[in-house]
Write a protein that holds these residues in place. Structure first.
Motif, short mmCIF file in Angstrom:
data_model
loop_
_atom_site.label_atom_id
_atom_site.label_comp_id
_atom_site.label_asym_id
_atom_site.label_seq_id
_atom_site.Cartn_x
_atom_site.Cartn_y
_atom_site.Cartn_z
N TYR A 32 38.17 -2.75 59.13
CA TYR A 32 38.95 -3.33 58.05
C TYR A 32 40.42 -3.16 58.40
CZ TYR A 32 34.95 -3.87 54.93
OH TYR A 32 33.76 -4.28 54.37
N ALA A 33 41.23 -4.14 58.01
CA ALA A 33 42.66 -4.10 58.29
C ALA A 33 43.39 -4.80 57.15
CB ALA A 33 42.96 -4.79 59.62
N PRO A 34 44.70 -4.53 56.99
CA PRO A 34 45.47 -5.19 55.93
C PRO A 34 45.41 -6.71 56.05
CG PRO A 34 46.69 -3.34 56.82
CD PRO A 34 45.51 -3.53 57.72
N VAL A 75 38.78 2.74 53.64
CA VAL A 75 39.78 2.02 52.84
C VAL A 75 39.90 2.67 51.47
CG1 VAL A 75 40.43 -0.18 51.81
CG2 VAL A 75 39.32 -0.15 54.05
N ALA A 88 42.82 -5.09 51.94
CA ALA A 88 42.21 -4.94 53.26
C ALA A 88 41.04 -5.90 53.36
CB ALA A 88 41.75 -3.50 53.49
#
Length: 252
Positions: A32-34, A75, A88
Motif C-alpha cells: 500500500y502507498a499514498p 496502514v 493509501a
C-alpha cells in the motif's frame, strides 16, 4: 504476518542478508502507498482494490519521503499513530512499486509506524535506482523462466546483468550435466542465487557481471553445449546451443 515482514525481522536479527530483503520487498504483492504518489506514477490506473482514507490533520511524510506499507494493517497502525497522507491505495506488486521510484523520492520508508523490526528505509539516488532496476529485471526473467512465458526469449535477450561464476583462472565455470548430457556454462539471474551456489561449489572463486550477448555467445565455444541458468541442487534451466543461438538472434 506477511512473508516480507518475516524477512525484515530476520534481517534486523542479523539472520538475513541484504539480498534476502531486496528479493522479499520486490516479490511482495500486497503493498500500500499514498494515493497522491500512486496517482502520479500510475496515472492510467484509477481504481485499487482498497483505498484507505486517513485523517486530514496529523504527521505527514517530509518532502521527498515516501511511506509504503506491507499490508492494510500497517496502514491502520500509521493512522492510529497520527499519520496523515490523504489516503493509501493497494495492493500493488513490489516490482511495480519499486520500479516506479524516481528522483522525486529522496527516501523510502517501509512501515513507518510498525514494529522496528518490520521496518526498512533507504535513500534514493542513481546507484539505488540502478540496483533496484537490476533486481527487477532479474525477477522478471525468473518469472518468465518459471512460467515458460511467451516472451521468455525477449526477457533472456534483454537482461544485461547475468551473474556468471568464474574459477581460479578467471574463466566462466562450466559444469557437466547428464540430462541433457553436455558441458554447460553456469549463470545466475540474481546475486543471492549465485551466493547460494558458491557455498556448494568450492571451484567458484568469483563472479563476472555479464550482458546477454556475451553470456549466450559462450555456448558457441568448443566443448560447450549451452548455458545452465539458476542451477540448484534439485533443478535448473538448461538452454542448449540451439536455444542460445535463438536468444542471440533477438539481440539487436
Amino acid at each position: 504476518m506477511a512473508a516480507v515482514t518475516g524477512v525484515l525481522a530476520d534481517y534486523a536479527r542479523g539472520e538475513a542478508s541484504e539480498s534476502d530483503v531486496v528479493r522479499a520487498l520486490l516479490a511482495h504483492d500486497g503493498w500500500y502507498a499514498p494515493m497522491l504518489w500512486l496517482s502520479e506514477v500510475f496515472p492510467d490506473r484509477k481504481v485499487y482494490d482498497s483505498m484507505i482514507p486517513t485523517p486530514a490533520l496529523g504527521q505527514a511524510p517530509a518532502p521527498g519521503q515516501l511511506w509504503v506499507f506491507t499490508d492494510a494493517e500497517q496502514v491502520a497502525a500509521a493512522i492510529e499513530a497520527g499519520s496523515a497522507f490523504a489516503a493509501a491505495g493497494g495492493p500493488v506488486r513490489g516490482v511495480e512499486l519499486f520500479g516506479a521510484l524516481g528522483h522525486a523520492v529522496s527516501q523510502i520508508q517501509v512501515n513507518p509506524a510498525g514494529l522496528a523490526e518490520h521496518g526498512w528505509s533507504v535513500g534514493i539516488d542513481d546507484a539505488v535506482l540502478d540496483f533496484l532496476a537490476r533486481w527487477i529485471g532479474a525477477l522478471e526473467v525468473e518469472t518468465a523462466l518459471n512460467e515458460s512465458a511467451d516472451d521468455l526469449g525477449e526477457r533472456l535477450a534483454g537482461f544485461q546483468h547475468y551473474v556468471v561464476p568464474v574459477d581460479d583462472t578467471g574463466r566462466p565455470r562450466v559444469v557437466a550435466l547428464l540430462k541433457p548430457p553436455g558441458n554447460y556454462v553456469m549463470a545466475f539471474t540474481a546475486p543471492d542465487l549465485y551466493a547460494a551456489h558458491q557455498k556448494r561449489d568450492p571451484g567458484v572463486t568469483g563472479a563476472a557481471d555479464m550482458p546477454a550477448a556475451m553470456l549466450f555467445e559462450l555456448a558457441d565455444y568448443d566443448g560447450v553445449d549451452g548455458v545452465v541458468l539458476d542451477m540448484k541442487e534439485s533443478d535448473s534451466f538448461i538452454l542448449p546451443q540451439d536455444l542460445c543461438s535463438a536468444v542471440l538472434k533477438l539481440i539487436a
